[in-house]
Scaffold this motif. Structure first.
Motif, PDB file in Angstrom:
ATOM      1  N   LEU A   4      27.465  71.722  24.499  1.00 10.09           N
ATOM      2  CA  LEU A   4      26.294  71.953  25.347  1.00 10.09           C
ATOM      3  C   LEU A   4      25.840  73.386  25.092  1.00 10.09           C
ATOM      4  N   ASP A   5      24.584  73.529  24.795  1.00  9.14           N
ATOM      5  CA  ASP A   5      24.002  74.841  24.519  1.00  9.14           C
ATOM      6  C   ASP A   5      23.178  75.246  25.743  1.00  9.14           C
ATOM      7  N   ALA A   6      23.640  76.270  26.433  1.00  8.79           N
ATOM      8  CA  ALA A   6      23.049  76.612  27.737  1.00  8.79           C
ATOM      9  C   ALA A   6      21.807  77.493  27.645  1.00  8.79           C
ATOM     10  N   ASP A   7      21.448  77.921  26.446  1.00  9.38           N
ATOM     11  CA  ASP A   7      20.332  78.881  26.375  1.00  9.38           C
ATOM     12  C   ASP A   7      19.560  78.697  25.079  1.00  9.38           C
ATOM     13  N   VAL A   8      18.503  77.904  25.164  1.00  6.93           N
ATOM     14  CA  VAL A   8      17.643  77.639  24.014  1.00  6.93           C
ATOM     15  C   VAL A   8      16.211  77.975  24.424  1.00  6.93           C
ATOM     16  N   HIS A   9      15.550  78.738  23.570  1.00  5.96           N
ATOM     17  CA  HIS A   9      14.236  79.270  23.954  1.00  5.96           C
ATOM     18  C   HIS A   9      13.102  78.536  23.271  1.00  5.96           C
ATOM     19  N   GLU A  10      12.570  77.569  23.976  1.00  4.91           N
ATOM     20  CA  GLU A  10      11.349  76.905  23.518  1.00  4.91           C
ATOM     21  C   GLU A  10      10.150  77.780  23.863  1.00  4.91           C
ATOM     22  N   VAL A  84      19.862  73.365  26.849  1.00  9.09           N
ATOM     23  CA  VAL A  84      19.140  73.759  28.059  1.00  9.09           C
ATOM     24  C   VAL A  84      17.974  74.653  27.667  1.00  9.09           C
ATOM     25  N   LEU A  85      16.788  74.186  27.976  1.00 10.73           N
ATOM     26  CA  LEU A  85      15.581  74.956  27.649  1.00 10.73           C
ATOM     27  C   LEU A  85      15.371  76.027  28.718  1.00 10.73           C
ATOM     28  N   THR A  86      15.295  77.257  28.274  1.00 10.49           N
ATOM     29  CA  THR A  86      15.200  78.349  29.242  1.00 10.49           C
ATOM     30  C   THR A  86      13.932  79.178  29.095  1.00 10.49           C
ATOM     31  N   GLY A  87      13.108  78.863  28.061  1.00  8.55           N
ATOM     32  CA  GLY A  87      11.844  79.575  27.900  1.00  8.55           C
ATOM     33  C   GLY A  87      12.042  81.046  27.600  1.00  8.55           C
ATOM     34  N   TYR A  88      10.967  81.732  27.421  1.00  8.63           N
ATOM     35  CA  TYR A  88      11.006  83.193  27.469  1.00  8.63           C
ATOM     36  C   TYR A  88       9.629  83.694  27.883  1.00  8.63           C
ATOM     37  N   PHE A  89       8.872  82.788  28.511  1.00  7.01           N
ATOM     38  CA  PHE A  89       7.579  83.156  29.080  1.00  7.01           C
ATOM     39  C   PHE A  89       7.760  83.117  30.593  1.00  7.01           C
ATOM     40  N   TYR A  90       7.873  84.294  31.171  1.00  6.77           N
ATOM     41  CA  TYR A  90       8.254  84.384  32.568  1.00  6.77           C
ATOM     42  C   TYR A  90       7.136  85.052  33.383  1.00  6.77           C
ATOM     43  N   VAL A 304      30.410  79.471  29.464  1.00  8.23           N
ATOM     44  CA  VAL A 304      29.609  78.333  29.000  1.00  8.23           C
ATOM     45  C   VAL A 304      28.931  78.732  27.694  1.00  8.23           C
ATOM     46  N   PHE A 305      29.115  77.930  26.692  1.00  7.52           N
ATOM     47  CA  PHE A 305      28.585  78.266  25.377  1.00  7.52           C
ATOM     48  C   PHE A 305      27.054  78.252  25.353  1.00  7.52           C
ATOM     49  N   SER A 306      26.489  79.138  24.544  1.00  7.77           N
ATOM     50  CA  SER A 306      25.045  79.122  24.309  1.00  7.77           C
ATOM     51  C   SER A 306      24.775  79.704  22.935  1.00  7.77           C
ATOM     52  N   THR A 307      23.646  79.289  22.348  1.00  2.00           N
ATOM     53  CA  THR A 307      23.287  79.815  21.019  1.00  2.00           C
ATOM     54  C   THR A 307      22.215  80.886  21.067  1.00  2.00           C
ATOM     55  N   ASP A 308      21.295  80.783  22.030  1.00  2.00           N
ATOM     56  CA  ASP A 308      20.114  81.645  22.076  1.00  2.00           C
ATOM     57  C   ASP A 308      19.127  81.325  20.955  1.00  2.00           C
ATOM     58  N   TYR A 309      19.252  80.177  20.345  1.00  2.00           N
ATOM     59  CA  TYR A 309      18.253  79.786  19.340  1.00  2.00           C
ATOM     60  C   TYR A 309      16.862  79.936  19.934  1.00  2.00           C
ATOM     61  N   PRO A 310      15.878  80.448  19.226  1.00  2.14           N
ATOM     62  CA  PRO A 310      15.853  80.826  17.810  1.00  2.14           C
ATOM     63  C   PRO A 310      16.056  82.321  17.570  1.00  2.14           C
ATOM     64  N   HIS A 311      16.624  83.007  18.524  1.00  2.00           N
ATOM     65  CA  HIS A 311      16.629  84.467  18.419  1.00  2.00           C
ATOM     66  C   HIS A 311      17.678  84.983  17.437  1.00  2.00           C
ATOM     67  N   PHE A 312      17.485  86.196  17.029  1.00  2.00           N
ATOM     68  CA  PHE A 312      18.240  86.753  15.896  1.00  2.00           C
ATOM     69  C   PHE A 312      19.725  86.896  16.184  1.00  2.00           C
ATOM     70  N   ASP A 313      20.072  87.016  17.463  1.00  2.00           N
ATOM     71  CA  ASP A 313      21.484  87.216  17.798  1.00  2.00           C
ATOM     72  C   ASP A 313      22.171  85.893  18.142  1.00  2.00           C
ATOM     73  N   PHE A 314      21.641  84.850  17.565  1.00  2.00           N
ATOM     74  CA  PHE A 314      22.169  83.480  17.630  1.00  2.00           C
ATOM     75  C   PHE A 314      23.687  83.432  17.451  1.00  2.00           C
TER      76      PHE A 314
END
Lengths: 359, 121
Positions: A4-10, A84-90, A304-314
């Motif tokens: 499960l990837d807890a942090d993906v930025h669509e 998990v889609l977390t966006g980055y437009f806040y 909890v694991f996360s990738t932070d895709y698509p960011h550089f510190d993936f």
């Protein structure tokens, strides 16, 4: 092993993509370019301009707007069980024009529902809100909670909000009545104690220092105690600080409980029971150091694991969590802790009781 | 078991702390509002502060943030250093405790014989 990837930025391709989802007058404002969205107040220094360099967005920003690309680079090759889609437009970043900010949050939620959530059942959705108008945020939470893939409220960590303040209670009330979890993510506005620093590296290293105060604020102001069903996820905010914060809060509580008697449990107990921290960016510590840290935390339930895709510190699911960890612990980090947090049991969410639906 | 006559009954008051020594060990006494006399170890179980410098007070409660109640006057002992609170009724801290740092006051049995306070060790 399931992941499960807890942090993906669509993202969207352009903020103008939100125009069709906005009511007037905001639709016209955004469609005409009256506001062009947030711009980060710094230059990215990574080869991919904030993204992994193998993830290019149409407008060159640190984002991904193409579901197919995410599927082909992340969901399928790593066989993610959930992302998990977390966006980055806040929109909380807008310190004025609250009506616009609230409308943008709703538009973004509708955009994501149509262009992302609907395309892949592996996605878990977040409700984006304008936290500066907590009552409006609560209404948006009530609205979006009906979506079967939405499992959490995303609270952006900006430079002037500590979410334990009583004025934000409507947000937690809404999350609680809708059985949603609460996640925190930094923003391009987040700051450390003395600002953002003078370099990107400095700003990035300070991000955990923007997260710790949120946990301290939530516990000291009774949010953990007021909503025993709520659980909290710190995304991309570091995790090796947790033992310190737990110990420090316990000590402060023992000597200062008289001021905050609404706290009914040791803060460390609150943290172990209901706080979760995503692992990315891992700090390249050894397997032995992971286990020492888990020992200091007192549980392996927290990470909890996360990738932070698509960011550089993936973080790569196959590389970031050392294989030398005990299998059960590694499985908890990569899957089980997140699955339990998001209640991904056998019962689909629609069968769970929803207080809001009954009201 | 040893019995030690440590002070006079009128030396022990509600809301106050009286230190006595049994051998080299300090013991502090206080009278609960109910009239009972409590005798507890004279050093804080946290870092050893001399509890005779502490204070006897009540304590707070709250079901909601920023809505404090106050009660148990005369039943709470606070350490003079860090302010840790202990109930003189049972010696337990007012905070829920953890396994890693078990803190409680040592309570001694107290008997009153005439106008003498007797501590049993």
């Amino acid at each position: 092993m399931r992941v499960l990837d807890a942090d993906v930025h669509e993202s969207f391709g352009s903020i103008k993509d939100l125009a069709p989802y906005l009511p007037e007058p905001y639709r016209g404002w955004i469609a005409s370019g009256a506001w062009r969205g947030f711009s980060q107040p710094f230059a990215y220094t990574s080869p991919g301009l904030g993204n992994r360099a193998d993830v290019r967005s149409k407008d060159g920003s640190a984002s991904v707007s193409d579901y197919g690309q995410m599927r082909d680079q992340l969901l399928d090759p790593y066989d993610l069980g959930h992302a998990v889609l977390t966006g980055y437009f806040y929109p909380t970043g807008l310190k004025l024009q609250y009506g616009l900010a609230t409308a943008l949050a709703a538009a973004y939620n509708d955009y994501v529902a149509e262009h992302w959530l609907a395309k892949d059942k592996r996605f878990i959705g977040s409700v984006q809100i304008n936290a500066r108008d907590p009552d409006a945020a609560a209404r948006e939470i009530d609205r979006m909670a009906a979506h079967p893939q939405v499992r959490q409220v995303l609270l952006p960590v900006v430079d002037d909000i500590a979410y334990g303040h009583p004025q934000y209670r409507p947000i937690f009330e809404a999350a609680n009545r809708n059985r949603l979890m609460v996640a925190f993510h930094h923003t391009t506005f987040a700051q450390g104690p003395y600002g953002m620093g003078l370099h990107y590296m400095e700003r990035h290293a300070l991000l955990p220092l923007a997260m710790m105060p949120q946990i301290i604020s939530l516990i000291c102001n009774g949010v953990f105690d007021a909503y025993p069903n709520l659980r909290f996820m710190v995304l991309e905010g570091g995790f090796s600080w947790l033992p310190h914060v737990m110990w420090r809060l316990d000590r402060e509580y023992r000597q200062g409980r008289i001021e905050v008697p609404w706290i009914k449990k040791l803060p460390s107990q609150h943290c172990r029971e209901r706080l979760r921290l995503s692992t990315q960016p891992t700090e390249d510590i050894t397997g032995d150091q992971w286990m020492k840290l888990i020992d200091l935390m007192g549980t392996d339930d927290v990470l909890v694991f996360s990738t932070d895709y698509p960011h550089f510190d993936f973080d790569d699911p196959n590389a970031a969590i050392p294989r030398s960890l005990p299998e059960t612990t590694r499985e908890k980090i990569l899957w089980r802790n997140g699955a339990e947090f998001y209640d991904l049991g056998d019962a689909p969410k629609s069968e769970r009781p929803l207080e809001a639906a009954a009201e | 078991m040893a019995r030690h006559s440590v002070c006079k009954v009128h030396d022990v008051a509600v809301g106050a702390l009286t230190e006595v020594k049994v051998g080299r060990s300090p013991i502090v006494l206080s009278r609960l509002p109910s009239g009972e006399i409590r005798a507890v170890g004279g050093r804080c179980p946290h870092q050893g502060a001399a509890l005779r410098h502490g204070c006897v007070s009540g304590t707070t409660g709250a079901d909601r943030p920023n809505e404090l109640t106050y009660g148990c006057e005369g039943e709470i002992l606070r350490c003079p250093w860090h302010g840790f609170e202990f109930s003189l009724r049972d010696g337990l801290p007012t905070t829920p405790d953890s396994e890693g740092l078990a803190l409680r006051l040592r309570l001694y049995e107290v008997e009153v014989e005439g106008d003498e306070v007797v501590v049993v060790t």
